[in-house]
Every structure is written in C-alpha cells, then in structure tokens.
Design an enzyme around this catalytic site. Structure first.
Site, mmCIF file in Angstrom:
data_model
loop_
_atom_site.group_PDB
_atom_site.id
_atom_site.type_symbol
_atom_site.label_atom_id
_atom_site.label_comp_id
_atom_site.label_asym_id
_atom_site.label_seq_id
_atom_site.Cartn_x
_atom_site.Cartn_y
_atom_site.Cartn_z
ATOM 1 C CG ASP A 14 -2.294 0.672 0.900
ATOM 2 O OD1 ASP A 14 -2.287 1.871 0.544
ATOM 3 O OD2 ASP A 14 -3.338 -0.003 0.977
ATOM 4 C CE1 TYR A 48 -13.547 2.403 -9.004
ATOM 5 C CE2 TYR A 48 -15.714 1.677 -9.736
ATOM 6 C CZ TYR A 48 -14.618 1.525 -8.904
ATOM 7 O OH TYR A 48 -14.591 0.497 -7.986
ATOM 8 C CE LYS A 59 -16.051 17.242 -9.136
ATOM 9 N NZ LYS A 59 -17.017 17.562 -8.119
ATOM 10 C CE LYS A 67 -12.059 -0.663 -10.162
ATOM 11 N NZ LYS A 67 -10.979 -1.397 -9.485
HETATM 12 P P1 NAD Z 1 -10.580 1.417 -0.123
HETATM 13 O O1 NAD Z 1 -10.512 2.830 -0.576
HETATM 14 O O2 NAD Z 1 -11.206 1.118 1.201
HETATM 15 O O3 NAD Z 1 -9.117 0.766 -0.136
HETATM 16 C C1 NAD Z 1 -8.241 0.914 -1.245
HETATM 17 C C2 NAD Z 1 -6.803 0.738 -0.787
HETATM 18 O O4 NAD Z 1 -5.961 0.939 -1.932
HETATM 19 C C3 NAD Z 1 -6.405 1.777 0.271
HETATM 20 O O5 NAD Z 1 -5.741 1.147 1.340
HETATM 21 C C4 NAD Z 1 -5.488 2.710 -0.507
HETATM 22 O O6 NAD Z 1 -4.484 3.317 0.306
HETATM 23 C C5 NAD Z 1 -4.892 1.757 -1.541
HETATM 24 N N1 NAD Z 1 -4.337 2.493 -2.677
HETATM 25 C C6 NAD Z 1 -4.910 3.518 -3.347
HETATM 26 N N2 NAD Z 1 -4.071 3.986 -4.281
HETATM 27 C C7 NAD Z 1 -2.940 3.253 -4.201
HETATM 28 C C8 NAD Z 1 -1.709 3.271 -4.895
HETATM 29 N N3 NAD Z 1 -1.464 4.169 -5.860
HETATM 30 N N4 NAD Z 1 -0.752 2.370 -4.558
HETATM 31 C C9 NAD Z 1 -0.977 1.475 -3.567
HETATM 32 N N5 NAD Z 1 -2.125 1.405 -2.867
HETATM 33 C C10 NAD Z 1 -3.097 2.293 -3.174
HETATM 34 O O7 NAD Z 1 -11.323 0.632 -1.296
HETATM 35 P P2 NAD Z 1 -12.134 -0.752 -1.262
HETATM 36 O O8 NAD Z 1 -13.579 -0.431 -1.169
HETATM 37 O O9 NAD Z 1 -11.540 -1.712 -0.308
HETATM 38 O O10 NAD Z 1 -11.878 -1.247 -2.772
HETATM 39 C C11 NAD Z 1 -10.839 -2.133 -3.127
HETATM 40 C C12 NAD Z 1 -10.961 -2.451 -4.612
HETATM 41 O O11 NAD Z 1 -12.258 -2.982 -4.895
HETATM 42 C C13 NAD Z 1 -10.802 -1.237 -5.513
HETATM 43 O O12 NAD Z 1 -10.098 -1.617 -6.690
HETATM 44 C C14 NAD Z 1 -12.232 -0.865 -5.843
HETATM 45 O O13 NAD Z 1 -12.309 -0.156 -7.058
HETATM 46 C C15 NAD Z 1 -12.868 -2.228 -5.934
HETATM 47 N N6 NAD Z 1 -14.321 -2.191 -5.748
HETATM 48 C C16 NAD Z 1 -14.895 -1.820 -4.564
HETATM 49 C C17 NAD Z 1 -16.279 -1.806 -4.445
HETATM 50 C C18 NAD Z 1 -16.982 -1.443 -3.160
HETATM 51 O O14 NAD Z 1 -18.211 -1.495 -3.118
HETATM 52 N N7 NAD Z 1 -16.282 -1.069 -2.095
HETATM 53 C C19 NAD Z 1 -17.080 -2.160 -5.528
HETATM 54 C C20 NAD Z 1 -16.467 -2.518 -6.721
HETATM 55 C C21 NAD Z 1 -15.090 -2.547 -6.813
#
Ligand code: NAD
Length: 449
Positions: free
Chosen positions: A242, A355, A299, A359
């Site tokens: 991270d 996004y 946005k 994706k």
């Molecule tokens: P979150 O924001 O809680 O966690 C994301 C993590 O990625 C954080 O710890 C952040 O510090 C880290 N991160 C961000 N940019 C980074 C970088 N440049 N280098 C290294 N680490 C980095 O998000 P989440 O909800 O746990 O989502 C995780 C994944 O699942 C993402 O790819 C998100 O797009 C995908 N996702 C989430 C949901 C949802 O409902 N939460 C739905 C569909 C997809």
C-alpha cells in the site's frame, strides 16, 4: 457489518412487524467458518437422460466430500442444494423434466441453500438447436436465482473445450458455489476449461495455498485487508502492498496475517520490479498477484478535470498493466493474477466515466492476459464486486446507498470477505481451468449482464 435494516428485520419485535407489513426481509447470509458443513443439508443431483453418466460421476465426487447425496426428489427433506446436470442436453425439450423436478423441491430448499447448474458452453459448429439449449441454461439459471429466498443462491458451472464434469477445476468451482464461501455470489455462470491441475487439496485437508506466496495491493484496509486475511487462512504467505501514507494500517494487516509489508505506490514506474524483488528476496517465490488497489474520483463528465480522469486510470488500470508486463517478462510458472474490476465497469455508472473506463479496461486486459499465462499453467481472472460495505461506499449519500443495498436479489450489500473468498478461490491452483473470466460478487445486482 450487517446493515441496520437487515439486522432489524431478522430479530425480535421488528422481525414480526416487518413480516406483518410485508416488508422485504434480506436474509442473514451464511459465511464460511472452519469446521462448518459444506452445505446446509442433503444435495439433490438431477439430470436429463443423456447427462446421467455425468451426473453419476458428479454424485460420486460429492460423496467423496462427505455430503448426503440423493438422486430422487422426496418430500421429507430440507434440501441444502439442488445440482442440475444438463451437460448432454441437445434440444430445448431435453431439459423440461429436470428443471421441473428441481422446481418441485424448491419450496423445501433450506435458507442459504444452493441451486447449481452444470452445463456446456455453446461452441463453434454447434447446431442451432444445441446452441439454443446450451445458451438457454444461462437464462434459466439467472431467472431461478431471482426466485430463491432466505439467502439461497443460484450459480452455474459452464464447461468449455470438452472439460470433464469431474475435472479438478469443474469440481473446485462446483464446491465454491455450494459452499458458504460464495455467500454473495448469485446468478453467475463461470466458464471452466480443462486443466492439468490435479490438486485435491480441499478434500485432503491441505490448505489450497500452502507454501505459496501472494501479493495483495491496497492491503491496508477494506477489501484488500480482507483478501490478505483469507489468502493467509488458505495457507499463503502474503506480501501486503500500500502507499507509504497508509504505512501504519499496512503494518497492522501484515502483522495480522504473518506476512510482510511493502510500502509502494503502485503507479511508480518500477512497481513491478519492486514487487517481484520483495517477494523473491523475502520469501523465495511469487505465485499469486491480486491487483486490488483502486480509487474513485466521481464527477459527471461535463465537470471532469484531467487530474480526476488521469489519477483513476493511473491507479486502477495503467499500474496493473505495467506490473503485469514485468511479471510476464519474468516467466513465472503457474502465476495466477486476479484483478479487481467492478459492476460499474460492466453496466456503467453515472458520475463514474473515469472509473467505468478503468474497470472495463481491467476486464479487457484480463481476457488478453489469460492467453499469455495459460501456456505456463497460469491464469488471469477478474472479480467484479457490486455494492460492498467499505469506507469507499460509506461515502455514498444515505438515500443512494440504501437503494443500492436493496437492488440485488439478495437485497443487501456484500462484505469485503465475500470478495476475498471469490479471489481466494480464483487464486487456488485447483481453479487453473478458470481463465480469462469475470466473476461478479454482487448479490445478483440488476445492472449489466
Ligand atoms: P478502499 O478505498 O477502502 O481501499 C483501497 C486501498 O488501496 C487503500 O488502502 C489505498 O491506500 C490503496 N491504494 C490507493 N491507491 C494506491 C496506490 N497508488 N498504490 C498502492 N495502494 C493504493 O477501497 P475498497 O472499497 O476496499 O476497494 C478495493 C478495490 O475494490 C478497488 O479496486 C475498488 O475499485 C474495488 N471495488 C470496490 C467496491 C466497493 O463497493 N467497495 C465495488 C467494486 C469494486
């Protein structure tokens, strides 16, 4: 982590009230716990006449998992699962008897029960009738899944390229769908090809990722932290990646899973080299990479600034491509890559052109990478979560969030562990025949296909 509405309609006075008022009552989903039985009751295996041989082979395999397997519908059982084997059905009229037999027991399907179809994918050269029958199973499965209640789900194993019904990956997929590990996977059909993998780890007691090294990006919190925990539970040594700003939380995850932390922004040019060097120097190997790090900068396109577009594409897509290039060049035997996509990349979402592009791009590169890894026994797959209860989604305004929760067939958001379980399954050696696929973990959300 269960939302308040779901808690309320499942307990005490508010449960009775909700029943009386006819309010929707999302079920408390059964999640994996060590030592719990695989299914919540006996498994009924049905088939059309031509598929009987395949059904016999499958029933035999299920018996090997200590399940109570039956071949005839009866009235005196609360069923844990119904498996419909339709692999050799060749004309639309072939399936009626089997699906109606399944229908006759659905009222006695237990809460958190399972319906699983096992069929073959349409292939080039199929007659129109054969292609119709095979494709018909998709529409049947997606529809019956929407009719199930009380946390029961419906999913399908779709065999390709002549894969056997009892091949390692077909059985691993069926086992995942039958189990509590797929609690929030609903209405999904997963294509499974043949594979040389011969691991039976799920049944021998050996953990599926024992002795392997897995890298998880974005592991400091949310879904990533959960993925690290589940992969460690399944036996992997986990490298947690991270950004430096999340260093403390990252160290906490790494300690909790007995792995190591690598502070790294995945968008840096040499991220792939640094991941590979860390895994090899600290742990001697690299077997699994989970591209989970992701961000949103929502946005409307009319208001989108270049920084908002560029940062989302850089983290969610370009970083994965660059890291994969390095990993592919390293020629790692049996490498499995699992990437986080999203239902927004499948169906689109207002305010998320950046996004959605990133994706859908993940899905595109996953399909292209699958072919490049197959020859060395590896695989690339994507998991597309729907609405998952995390910090990312807690920022959504209340009313929108409440609507998003109730739209899926399961009428609730998923948990990070639900995504993690799907990833752990795809990362397991037994799933090697699942390659280039997108598995949605969305409770059968209405959007997309
Ligand atoms: P979150 O924001 O809680 O966690 C994301 C993590 O990625 C954080 O710890 C952040 O510090 C880290 N991160 C961000 N940019 C980074 C970088 N440049 N280098 C290294 N680490 C980095 O998000 P989440 O909800 O746990 O989502 C995780 C994944 O699942 C993402 O790819 C998100 O797009 C995908 N996702 C989430 C949901 C949802 O409902 N939460 C739905 C569909 C997809």
């Amino acid at each position: 982590m269960t939302d308040r509405y779901t808690q309320a309609v499942n307990s005490g006075f508010t449960k009775t009230l909700a029943k009386k008022l006819g309010l929707p009552r999302p079920a408390i989903l059964r999640r994996y716990r060590a030592g719990d039985p695989l299914t919540v009751g006996p498994v009924l295996v049905l088939s059309d006449g031509a598929s009987k041989g395949d059904a016999d082979a499958l029933a035999q395999a299920l018996l090997g998992w200590d399940l109570d397997v039956r071949r005839q519908p009866t009235d005196d059982v609360r069923w844990g699962a119904v498996v419909l084997v339709l692999t050799e059905a060749a004309a639309p009229t072939d399936v009626a008897e089997t699906v109606l037999a399944a229908g006759s027991v659905l009222r006695r399907l237990a809460g958190n029960g399972r319906v699983v179809t096992v069929s073959r994918a349409p292939a080039d050269g199929d007659s129109p009738a054969l292609a119709a029958t095979r494709n018909g199973v998709d529409g049947f499965l997606r529809s019956v899944a929407k009719e199930l209640r009380a946390g029961a789900t419906g999913n399908g194993v779709v065999l390709t390229d002549g894969a056997g019904v009892d091949s390692t990956s077909a059985l691993a997929t069926l086992r995942f769908f039958l189990s509590a590990r797929s609690a929030y996977v609903d209405g999904q059909l997963l294509r499974v090809g043949p594979t040389d993998a011969t691991t039976g780890s799920e049944t021998t007691g050996r953990r599926p990722l024992e002795g392997e090294v897995a890298v998880v990006t974005g592991a400091a919190r949310g879904i990533g932290a959960s993925i690290a925990k589940v992969l460690a539970r399944d036996g992997a040594t986990v490298v947690c990646v991270d950004v430096p700003a999340a260093g403390e939380a990252l160290a906490a995850t790494a300690n909790a899973v007995g792995g190591t932390a690598l502070q790294l922004d995945v968008t840096t040019d040499d991220a792939g080299e640094r991941i590979l060097a860390h895994a090899r120097e600290r742990h001697g190997r690299l077997d699994v990479v989970v591209h989970n790090a992701g961000i949103t900068r929502d946005k409307l396109l009319a208001n989108m600034k270049s920084a908002q577009w560029d940062s989302v594409v850089a983290v969610n897509l370009a970083a994965q491509l660059r890291i994969n290039e390095t990993l592919l060049a390293a020629g790692i035997e049996g490498l499995r890559i699992v990437s986080l996509a999203s239902t927004s990349g499948i169906a689109g979402n207002k305010g998320q052109t950046n996004y959605g592009f990133s994706k859908a791009g993940v899905i595109g590169h996953t399909r292209a990478t699958a072919g490049l890894l197959a020859s060395s026994g590896g695989a690339a797959n994507a998991v597309a979560p729907g609405f998952i209860e995390t910090e990312m989604t807690s920022r959504i305004p209340f009313a929108t969030r409440e609507v998003a929760r109730r739209l899926p067939t399961l009428a609730q958001g998923g948990r990070p562990v639900d995504v993690a379980e799907a990833i752990a399954f795809l990362a397991s050696p037994a799933a090697a025949g699942v390659n280039g696929q997108v598995l949605r973990v969305c409770g059968q959300h209405l959007v997309g296909q």
